[in-house]
Write an enzyme that holds these catalytic residues in place. Structure first.
Site, short mmCIF file in Angstrom:
data_model
loop_
_atom_site.label_atom_id
_atom_site.label_comp_id
_atom_site.label_asym_id
_atom_site.label_seq_id
_atom_site.Cartn_x
_atom_site.Cartn_y
_atom_site.Cartn_z
N GLN A 142 8.43 -4.58 -3.22
CA GLN A 142 7.72 -4.46 -4.49
C GLN A 142 8.28 -3.33 -5.34
O GLN A 142 8.45 -2.20 -4.86
CB GLN A 142 6.22 -4.22 -4.28
CG GLN A 142 5.45 -4.31 -5.60
CD GLN A 142 3.98 -4.02 -5.47
OE1 GLN A 142 3.59 -2.89 -5.17
NE2 GLN A 142 3.14 -5.02 -5.71
N HIS A 195 -5.32 -9.48 -7.82
CA HIS A 195 -6.33 -8.58 -7.25
C HIS A 195 -7.65 -8.86 -7.99
O HIS A 195 -7.69 -8.82 -9.22
CB HIS A 195 -5.91 -7.12 -7.46
CG HIS A 195 -6.81 -6.13 -6.78
ND1 HIS A 195 -6.34 -5.21 -5.87
CD2 HIS A 195 -8.14 -5.92 -6.86
CE1 HIS A 195 -7.36 -4.47 -5.44
NE2 HIS A 195 -8.45 -4.89 -6.03
N CYS A 247 -1.32 -1.90 -10.54
CA CYS A 247 -1.74 -0.55 -10.16
C CYS A 247 -2.36 0.18 -11.35
O CYS A 247 -1.73 0.33 -12.40
CB CYS A 247 -0.57 0.24 -9.62
SG CYS A 247 -1.03 1.92 -9.10
N ASN A 291 -6.44 -11.37 -3.49
CA ASN A 291 -6.54 -10.04 -2.88
C ASN A 291 -7.86 -9.38 -3.25
O ASN A 291 -8.27 -9.40 -4.41
CB ASN A 291 -5.37 -9.20 -3.37
CG ASN A 291 -5.40 -7.76 -2.87
OD1 ASN A 291 -5.02 -6.85 -3.57
ND2 ASN A 291 -5.84 -7.55 -1.64
N MET A 330 0.84 -1.20 0.00
CA MET A 330 0.00 0.00 0.00
C MET A 330 0.88 1.25 0.00
O MET A 330 1.70 1.43 0.91
CB MET A 330 -0.93 0.00 1.22
CG MET A 330 -2.01 -1.06 1.15
SD MET A 330 -3.12 -1.04 2.59
CE MET A 330 -2.08 -1.92 3.81
N ALA A 349 -5.53 -5.67 2.26
CA ALA A 349 -5.09 -4.28 2.12
C ALA A 349 -5.85 -3.39 3.09
O ALA A 349 -5.43 -3.20 4.24
CB ALA A 349 -5.28 -3.81 0.67
N ARG A 350 -7.01 -2.86 2.65
CA ARG A 350 -7.73 -1.89 3.49
C ARG A 350 -8.12 -2.45 4.86
O ARG A 350 -8.07 -1.73 5.87
CB ARG A 350 -8.97 -1.39 2.75
CG ARG A 350 -8.66 -0.51 1.55
CD ARG A 350 -9.94 -0.15 0.80
NE ARG A 350 -10.55 -1.34 0.21
CZ ARG A 350 -11.82 -1.42 -0.19
NH1 ARG A 350 -12.62 -0.38 -0.03
NH2 ARG A 350 -12.29 -2.53 -0.75
#
Length: 320
Positions: free
Chosen positions: A81, A177, A110, A208, A12, A228-229
């Site tokens: 990363q 993701h 991304c 993810n 993140m 993540a969040r």
């Protein structure tokens, strides 16, 4: 590096620094990703041992700002990363840090304009030959495990075909993701399409998207799960005993930021993300965080003034 049945902290930007990674590990995360670092940025850095706090820093020449900070405590689980669009640069950046981390990951998911305009992130999804070049170059020249993180493509078939091609490069694992490039965080993650990738590959798949409770780890039992969040809002999501109250997690995060001399902007950004999920930045706490001009200010705000003073006096070992 073991990727089967692991709990993973996702990369993140601006918040995935050492304190959050250590906090996630404290609560049960097996693998922790650092924030994405662009290869150009990393190639401006030199490695420096910070004897004062016991960290290994990669410092930008000229500005002397810390671009990446790690420590021995996380060496066997932290993933570095890289944002890249070039195999040679990616390898050069990886070689700088590979002996201090557990694995190297290439960001291929991304969707933000900064990454895409530079040919990085999700821009790589339409360039399978370049993906192959980057990953095979790293695999042939590094002893460190290599992985990458992608998003879903337009169709499940396309995603599976790309995943199979990535697997042939010899990577140790693939993170997926569960959203497509145009999707937003509010759009539900497509776990059924991640399951298609899991079924098609023999290497571990790291799933993810939309993991907010410990019970969510059971949704795809055949894949490793990346958070993540959910982990940003409360890092104790990784604890099988259940979440710790958010206020306690927040204080522990501040203590780790003090101990590891975390960047003030990163610290404030992470705290504000926590506040925005549970409350509002317009309330007194949020306003006080915004006004804070130093780590000392944040320490006082969260009742850690004495701890801050002791750490600054050099009593590190007693608080590790």
């Amino acid at each position: 590096m073991e990727y089967h049945n692991r709990l993973v902290l996702a990369p993140m930007v601006r918040v995935g620094t050492l304190p959050l990674r250590l906090l996630a590990a404290q609560y049960g995360a097996d693998i922790t990703y650092g924030e994405e670092i662009i290869d150009h940025k990393m190639l401006k850095c030199y490695r420096r041992i910070n004897e004062l706090i016991g960290s290994t820093d990669f410092v930008e020449k000229g500005t002397e700002s810390v671009v990446f900070r790690t420590c021995d405590e996380e060496k066997d689980r932290v993933v570095f990363q890289i944002g890249t669009s070039d195999a040679v640069r990616a390898l050069a950046a990886a070689q700088l840090v590979c002996n201090d981390v557990a694995a190297i990951d290439i960001n291929m998911g991304c969707p933000k304009s900064f990454s895409v305009s530079g040919g990085m992130g999700s821009a790589l999804l339409s360039k399978p030959d370049l993906i192959h070049d980057i990953l095979t170059t790293l695999r042939r020249n590094l002893n460190t495990p290599v992985t990458c993180k992608i998003r879903l493509l337009k169709s499940p078939h396309d995603t599976v075909e790309l995943a199979r091609r990535i697997e042939k490069t010899g990577v140790s694992a693939l993170a997926v993701h569960g959203r497509k490039v145009p999707d937003r965080p509010r759009d539900p993650a497509k776990w059924n399409e991640i399951a298609d990738v899991v079924s098609a590959l023999s290497i571990p798949v790291i799933a993810n998207g939309d993991v907010f409770e410990y019970d969510d780890f059971e949704r795809i039992k055949s894949a490793t799960v990346m958070v993540a969040r959910g982990a940003l809002w409360n890092a104790s999501i990784f604890s099988p005993e259940g979440k710790v109250p958010y206020e306690a997690v927040k204080r522990e995060y501040i203590r780790k930021c003090i101990l590891w001399d975390n960047d003030l902007k990163s610290t404030k950004q992470t705290i504000k993300e926590m506040i925005m999920h549970y409350s509002c930045l317009e309330l007194p706490e949020g306003k006080a965080v915004n006004k804070s001009e130093s780590m000392a200010d944040l320490a006082e705000l969260y009742g850690q003034k004495e701890y801050y003073q002791l750490v600054k006096q050099g009593l590190f070992d007693a608080y590790r």
